[in-house]
Write a protein that holds these residues in place. Structure first.
Motif, mmCIF file in Angstrom:
data_model
loop_
_atom_site.group_PDB
_atom_site.id
_atom_site.type_symbol
_atom_site.label_atom_id
_atom_site.label_comp_id
_atom_site.label_asym_id
_atom_site.label_seq_id
_atom_site.Cartn_x
_atom_site.Cartn_y
_atom_site.Cartn_z
ATOM 1 N N LYS A 240 -47.403 3.183 10.251
ATOM 2 C CA LYS A 240 -47.214 3.497 9.071
ATOM 3 C C LYS A 240 -46.394 2.463 8.499
ATOM 4 C CE LYS A 240 -45.065 6.493 5.919
ATOM 5 N NZ LYS A 240 -44.203 7.867 5.823
ATOM 6 N N GLU A 241 -45.402 1.934 9.357
ATOM 7 C CA GLU A 241 -44.645 0.787 8.973
ATOM 8 C C GLU A 241 -44.738 -0.608 9.061
ATOM 9 O OE1 GLU A 241 -42.122 1.419 6.561
ATOM 10 O OE2 GLU A 241 -42.295 3.665 6.658
ATOM 11 N N TYR A 242 -45.644 -0.848 10.077
ATOM 12 C CA TYR A 242 -45.947 -2.166 10.949
ATOM 13 C C TYR A 242 -44.563 -3.102 10.876
ATOM 14 C CZ TYR A 242 -50.621 -0.668 9.404
ATOM 15 O OH TYR A 242 -51.853 0.068 9.338
ATOM 16 N N PRO A 243 -43.882 -2.771 11.604
ATOM 17 C CA PRO A 243 -42.500 -3.567 11.828
ATOM 18 C C PRO A 243 -42.885 -4.758 12.353
ATOM 19 C CG PRO A 243 -42.838 -1.980 13.529
ATOM 20 C CD PRO A 243 -43.754 -1.409 12.647
ATOM 21 N N THR A 244 -41.845 -5.743 12.218
ATOM 22 C CA THR A 244 -42.060 -7.151 12.615
ATOM 23 C C THR A 244 -41.645 -7.283 14.139
ATOM 24 O OG1 THR A 244 -41.148 -7.723 10.491
ATOM 25 C CG2 THR A 244 -41.180 -9.471 12.278
ATOM 26 N N LEU A 245 -40.847 -6.242 14.772
ATOM 27 C CA LEU A 245 -40.268 -6.195 16.190
ATOM 28 C C LEU A 245 -40.127 -5.007 16.345
ATOM 29 C CD1 LEU A 245 -37.955 -8.723 17.635
ATOM 30 C CD2 LEU A 245 -37.427 -6.341 17.769
ATOM 31 N N VAL A 246 -40.284 -4.510 17.730
ATOM 32 C CA VAL A 246 -39.566 -3.123 18.257
ATOM 33 C C VAL A 246 -38.738 -3.467 19.259
ATOM 34 C CG1 VAL A 246 -40.518 -1.183 19.393
ATOM 35 C CG2 VAL A 246 -42.078 -2.291 17.686
ATOM 36 N N VAL A 247 -37.646 -2.682 19.306
ATOM 37 C CA VAL A 247 -36.661 -2.373 20.290
ATOM 38 C C VAL A 247 -36.813 -1.077 20.941
ATOM 39 C CG1 VAL A 247 -34.200 -2.178 20.783
ATOM 40 C CG2 VAL A 247 -34.941 -3.834 19.161
#
Length: 244
Positions: free
Chosen positions: A47-54
């Protein structure tokens, strides 16, 4: 760096860790979203398409390894894994599944922030380079490397590489025949100096992944070679650059 454009997804089942990271990362300008389990993480990601995932490893419903596998089926988003597992082989599993880096719990939030900055700086660099006219296509045997689009073809078939994998390949090819130490590669590609010997395993796993994707016989590589006692090098062969 303008962090306002960067959206980071924090995935951890520990509320205290999520709150600490949300507060710290928001304070320095990132957009932060979070999830408390693996299934929620995938829903939010799509849904959000983040730039990076932790991404934490030990979580309910779907663990970090499962999330990493699912993300790599559809995205090359940078992934930094958090792990409390003591066995080095367990930590390496995340890298083998496609994670770009990992940090062992307990960790310093400052260390995580530094790792995030390093990864995002590389993304920014890629974005800047994409507006530059193409410098050409490099042909190496059965490989074709498009340095402008950051794409690789093997026997005319597109090979999907993560950003880190392409950057690693690009470094080795840029000085074919020259051996790079693991520490040097870590500094050049990941942007930090290893504090422990185990840190350089990140390089070993990415080399293994590159070989699996690019070599005809990964167990007996012709292109990406091991420099005994040093690190790795790209075989010095005739490289043709086609200006387009």
């Amino acid at each position: 760096m303008d962090t306002q454009k960067d959206k980071i997804l924090i995935v951890d089942d520990e509320t205290s860790i999520r709150r600490i990271l949300e507060t710290r990362l928001s304070t320095i300008g990132y957009q932060v979203i979070s999830a408390s389990d693996g299934e929620e993480a995938l829903t939010i990601f799509r849904k959000e398409y983040p730039t990076l995932v932790v991404l934490d490893v030990m979580m309910p419903k779907l663990d970090g390894y499962g999330v990493c596998q699912e993300l790599r089926k559809e995205s090359d988003v940078p992934i930094i894994m958090l792990t409390a597992l003591g066995d080095v082989s367990d930590r390496i599993t995340g890298l083998e599944l496609g994670a770009d880096d990992y940090i062992v719990k307990p960790f310093s939030p400052k260390e995580l922030e530094a790792r995030i900055r390093s990864v995002l700086r590389r993304i920014d660099k890629i974005g800047l380079n994409s507006s530059i006219p193409s410098s050409g296509i490099i042909n190496i045997g059965f490989l074709k490397i498009d340095t402008n689009k950051r794409q690789v073809y093997k026997h005319h078939e597109r090979v999907r590489l993560t950003g880190m994998e392409f950057s690693l390949l690009e470094l080795l090819v840029s000085k074919a025949g020259e051996a790079f130490s693991r520490a040097c590669i870590l500094q050049e590609v990941w942007g930090y100096t290893p504090e422990r010997h185990v840190d350089t395993r990140v390089v070993d796993v990415h080399i293994s992944r590159l070989r699996a994707k690019l070599e005809d016989d990964p167990g007996n590589p012709d292109l990406i070679l091991t420099a005994r006692g040093t690190g790795y090098l790209f075989q010095k062969i005739i490289i043709k650059e086609q200006i387009i």
